[in-house]
Design a protein around this motif. Structure first.
Motif, short mmCIF file in Angstrom:
data_model
loop_
_atom_site.label_atom_id
_atom_site.label_comp_id
_atom_site.label_asym_id
_atom_site.label_seq_id
_atom_site.Cartn_x
_atom_site.Cartn_y
_atom_site.Cartn_z
N SER A 10 -3.96 16.65 72.36
CA SER A 10 -4.10 15.25 72.76
C SER A 10 -3.89 14.29 71.60
CB SER A 10 -5.49 15.01 73.38
OG SER A 10 -6.50 15.38 72.45
N SER A 11 -4.03 14.77 70.36
CA SER A 11 -3.86 13.87 69.22
C SER A 11 -2.39 13.64 68.89
CB SER A 11 -4.57 14.44 67.98
OG SER A 11 -3.95 15.65 67.58
N THR A 12 -1.50 14.51 69.37
CA THR A 12 -0.08 14.33 69.08
C THR A 12 0.76 14.19 70.34
OG1 THR A 12 0.22 16.74 69.04
CG2 THR A 12 -0.18 15.63 66.93
N PHE A 13 0.19 14.51 71.48
CA PHE A 13 0.96 14.51 72.73
C PHE A 13 0.21 13.74 73.79
CE2 PHE A 13 2.29 16.28 76.78
CZ PHE A 13 3.68 16.27 76.63
N ALA A 19 9.17 9.92 72.84
CA ALA A 19 8.38 9.80 71.61
C ALA A 19 7.54 11.04 71.37
CB ALA A 19 7.50 8.55 71.68
N ASN A 20 6.93 11.56 72.41
CA ASN A 20 6.10 12.76 72.24
C ASN A 20 6.95 14.01 72.02
OD1 ASN A 20 3.55 11.52 72.47
ND2 ASN A 20 3.87 11.32 74.66
N LEU A 21 8.14 14.04 72.62
CA LEU A 21 9.06 15.14 72.32
C LEU A 21 9.44 15.13 70.84
CD1 LEU A 21 11.01 17.44 73.06
CD2 LEU A 21 12.66 15.70 73.76
N LEU A 22 9.71 13.94 70.31
CA LEU A 22 10.07 13.83 68.89
C LEU A 22 8.88 14.18 68.00
CD1 LEU A 22 12.25 10.59 68.93
CD2 LEU A 22 13.01 12.97 68.78
N SER A 23 7.66 13.89 68.44
CA SER A 23 6.50 14.25 67.63
C SER A 23 6.35 15.76 67.55
CB SER A 23 5.22 13.62 68.20
OG SER A 23 4.85 14.22 69.43
N LEU A 24 6.64 16.48 68.65
CA LEU A 24 6.58 17.94 68.62
C LEU A 24 7.69 18.51 67.73
CD1 LEU A 24 5.86 18.66 72.38
CD2 LEU A 24 4.24 18.74 70.49
N VAL A 25 8.89 17.93 67.83
CA VAL A 25 9.99 18.37 66.97
C VAL A 25 9.65 18.09 65.51
CG1 VAL A 25 12.41 17.97 66.39
CG2 VAL A 25 11.72 18.14 68.78
N GLY A 26 8.97 16.95 65.26
CA GLY A 26 8.57 16.62 63.90
C GLY A 26 7.62 17.64 63.31
N PHE A 100 12.54 19.92 78.15
CA PHE A 100 12.80 19.61 76.75
C PHE A 100 11.52 19.65 75.92
CE2 PHE A 100 16.56 16.96 78.36
CZ PHE A 100 17.40 18.06 78.29
N VAL A 101 10.41 19.18 76.49
CA VAL A 101 9.14 19.20 75.77
C VAL A 101 8.66 20.63 75.55
CG1 VAL A 101 6.67 18.69 76.06
CG2 VAL A 101 8.36 16.89 76.38
N LEU A 102 8.80 21.48 76.58
CA LEU A 102 8.28 22.84 76.49
C LEU A 102 9.19 23.78 75.71
CD1 LEU A 102 6.89 23.28 80.10
CD2 LEU A 102 5.61 22.80 78.01
N LEU A 103 10.51 23.65 75.89
CA LEU A 103 11.43 24.63 75.31
C LEU A 103 12.41 24.05 74.31
CD1 LEU A 103 12.18 26.66 78.55
CD2 LEU A 103 10.68 27.30 76.66
N GLY A 104 12.51 22.72 74.23
CA GLY A 104 13.44 22.11 73.28
C GLY A 104 13.13 22.48 71.83
#
Length: 199
Positions: A10-13, A19-26, A100-104
């Motif tokens: 919850s702190s990053t997603f 934006a949240n997809l990019l935070s996970l990629v980050g 994309f969020v789960l498997l990207g």
């Protein structure tokens, strides 16, 4: 080397958006920077004191083939399921942003690993032996993060089963990889000892 995988999701997603997809990629980019730094440091420790000598270490073909086979198998399953969902073969359908969020990030880091392995083989760097272990160990944690996200965003059950299957696959591959590393390390040590005794 392992970044903030254990932060509360919850702190990053906060939802299904770019934006949240990019935070996970980050987060995965932080790991990739750490892994690259680790491999460069490991490579520098293998450099001989005599600059005229070169610590060439060529990976055997069977090792290269096995690693490429194991890595490439990680691509078609999630891609085929995503395409099947978009064509309506799998119900309920999975939205593109959910996929994309789960498997990207998983597919992106898998591509980075393959590129890194190819470069270490091309340069004949001694770190070719540990490179897959570093990335595959993180991949298991990355997929476990995907399972947590799956529960939070309420995806179809078939995608959760897919991610669980990928977790099992990479745990199996990681175990085999660790055994191969142990075997290669023992074989190399035995060869050096035999060379010293011969001299």
């Amino acid at each position: 080397m392992v970044p903030t995988l254990w932060l509360p999701i919850s702190s990053t997603f906060l939802g299904l958006n770019i934006a949240n997809l990019l935070s996970l990629v980050g987060l995965d980019c932080i790991f990739n920077l750490g892994a690259t730094l680790f491999l460069l440091m490991a490579n520098s420790t293998t450099q001989p004191k005599d600059p005229t000598q070169s610590p060439r270490s060529k990976a055997v073909f069977s090792y290269q083939f096995w690693n490429m086979f194991a890595s490439l198998i990680g691509y078609p399953i999630p891609l085929a399921l995503f395409l099947g969902s978009q064509k309506g073969f799998l119900q309920p359908q999975l939205t593109p942003i959910s996929c994309f969020v789960l498997l990207g990030p998983y597919l992106l880091l898998l591509s980075v690993q393959i590129l890194t392995e190819l470069l270490t083989w091309h340069w004949q760097s001694p770190v070719w032996l540990v490179t897959p272990v570093v990335y595959k160990a993180y991949r298991v944690l990355q997929l476990m993060r995907g399972l947590k996200l799956s529960a939070e965003i309420s995806v179809p059950a078939w995608i959760m089963h897919t991610i669980r299957g990928l977790v099992c696959w990479w745990i199996l591959i990681l175990g085999l990889q660790l055994m191969r590393v142990a075997w290669f390390a023992g074989f190399s040590a035995k060869t050096r000892q035999e060379q010293k005794s011969y001299l």
